[in-house]
Design an enzyme around this catalytic site. Structure first.
Site, mmCIF file in Angstrom:
data_model
loop_
_atom_site.group_PDB
_atom_site.id
_atom_site.type_symbol
_atom_site.label_atom_id
_atom_site.label_comp_id
_atom_site.label_asym_id
_atom_site.label_seq_id
_atom_site.Cartn_x
_atom_site.Cartn_y
_atom_site.Cartn_z
ATOM 1 N N HIS A 1 -51.761 8.089 71.596
ATOM 2 C CA HIS A 1 -51.953 8.074 73.060
ATOM 3 C C HIS A 1 -52.031 6.627 73.561
ATOM 4 C CE1 HIS A 1 -54.151 12.137 72.408
ATOM 5 N NE2 HIS A 1 -53.001 12.419 72.995
ATOM 6 N N SER B 1 -54.564 14.829 68.139
ATOM 7 C CA SER B 1 -56.032 14.861 68.106
ATOM 8 C C SER B 1 -56.509 15.952 67.149
ATOM 9 C CB SER B 1 -56.588 15.135 69.504
ATOM 10 O OG SER B 1 -56.113 14.184 70.415
ATOM 11 N N LYS C 1 -57.134 25.469 74.745
ATOM 12 C CA LYS C 1 -57.775 24.661 73.691
ATOM 13 C C LYS C 1 -59.291 24.695 73.825
ATOM 14 C CE LYS C 1 -53.978 21.415 72.918
ATOM 15 N NZ LYS C 1 -53.515 20.031 73.085
ATOM 16 N N ARG D 1 -43.434 13.210 70.525
ATOM 17 C CA ARG D 1 -43.527 12.705 69.159
ATOM 18 C C ARG D 1 -42.355 13.174 68.304
ATOM 19 N NH1 ARG D 1 -49.294 15.230 68.656
ATOM 20 N NH2 ARG D 1 -47.973 16.749 69.689
HETATM 21 O O1 PNS Z 1 -52.805 17.115 75.770
HETATM 22 P P1 PNS Z 1 -52.279 18.476 76.131
HETATM 23 O O2 PNS Z 1 -53.282 19.554 75.789
HETATM 24 O O3 PNS Z 1 -50.920 18.730 75.536
HETATM 25 O O4 PNS Z 1 -52.088 18.470 77.740
HETATM 26 C C1 PNS Z 1 -51.601 19.599 78.421
HETATM 27 C C2 PNS Z 1 -51.980 19.517 79.919
HETATM 28 C C3 PNS Z 1 -53.485 19.455 80.042
HETATM 29 C C4 PNS Z 1 -51.363 18.272 80.528
HETATM 30 C C5 PNS Z 1 -51.425 20.804 80.635
HETATM 31 O O5 PNS Z 1 -51.983 21.932 80.029
HETATM 32 C C6 PNS Z 1 -51.739 20.782 82.136
HETATM 33 O O6 PNS Z 1 -51.059 20.124 82.898
HETATM 34 N N1 PNS Z 1 -52.812 21.504 82.534
HETATM 35 C C7 PNS Z 1 -53.262 21.571 83.926
HETATM 36 C C8 PNS Z 1 -52.810 22.887 84.569
HETATM 37 C C9 PNS Z 1 -51.369 22.797 85.032
HETATM 38 O O7 PNS Z 1 -50.995 21.998 85.848
HETATM 39 N N2 PNS Z 1 -50.517 23.651 84.448
HETATM 40 C C10 PNS Z 1 -49.110 23.651 84.773
HETATM 41 C C11 PNS Z 1 -48.293 22.788 83.823
HETATM 42 S S1 PNS Z 1 -48.303 23.478 82.184
#
Ligand code: PNS
Length: 167
Positions: A19, A130, A43, A92
């Protein structure tokens, strides 16, 4: 000229060197980058959003055009709130591609005015996540090279090693 603000959303539970590598690359390209800890309902996090944000702050003190926060709800809505027109996501490996494309398309559907940028980290970090770092730690593996020092400290405090590290 309008400031180019990018939002880098993620779970960051905790921030890894992968990150951090992405953050450093983006800090050179955008006027400001906001790293925001998001709630991912699929998660079960180890750290609270405040703790995760603090780890990021403590790991990025040398990056001047960076701010850190956390949010609930839609990422694109939060992007609008902070005046960010760009979303950053790290790619990645090929395995990330499918879900990331899906997320980028969905976010574009939700708000066509916000553009997703994918950034590829250094090859050294192409395999770390992570979750993998936490599993590795619990199993007694070496993680010191995979996390920034503030994240390493928090993981050591919070997680119990089930298997002692080899001497
Ligand atoms: O680090 P991650 O868990 O891959 O991040 C994923 C994240 C948190 C960016 C994604 O789940 C997100 O954008 N969540 C907020 C809700 C949302 O906007 N959902 C629509 C897009 S999936």
């Amino acid at each position: 000229m309008t400031e180019k603000i990018a939002l880098y959303p993620g779970s960051f539970d905790p921030m890894t060197n992968g990150h951090l590598d992405i953050v450093r690359r983006c800090a050179l390209v955008f006027d400001r980058i906001e790293v925001a800890v998001a709630h991912n309902p699929s998660k079960e996090p180890l750290f609270t959003p405040e703790e995760r944000a603090q780890i990021i702050r403590d790991s990025t003190t040398d990056i001047e055009n960076l701010t850190v926060s956390h949010f609930d709800g839609l990422t694109v809505r939060y992007a609008r709130k902070i005046n960010a027109r760009y979303l950053i996501r790290g790619l990645r490996a090929i395995s990330d591609f499918e879900s990331e494309i899906q997320m980028a398309m969905l976010n574009r559907e939700l708000d066509p005015g916000i553009e997703t940028f994918f950034v590829v980290p250094d090859a050294r970090y192409s395999y770390i996540s992570s979750s993998m770092v936490k599993q590795l730690y619990i199993a007694g593996g070496p993680i010191a090279d995979l996390l920034p020092p503030p994240a390493l400290k928090m993981v050591e405090e919070r997680l119990e090693r089930r298997i002692a590290p080899e001497q």
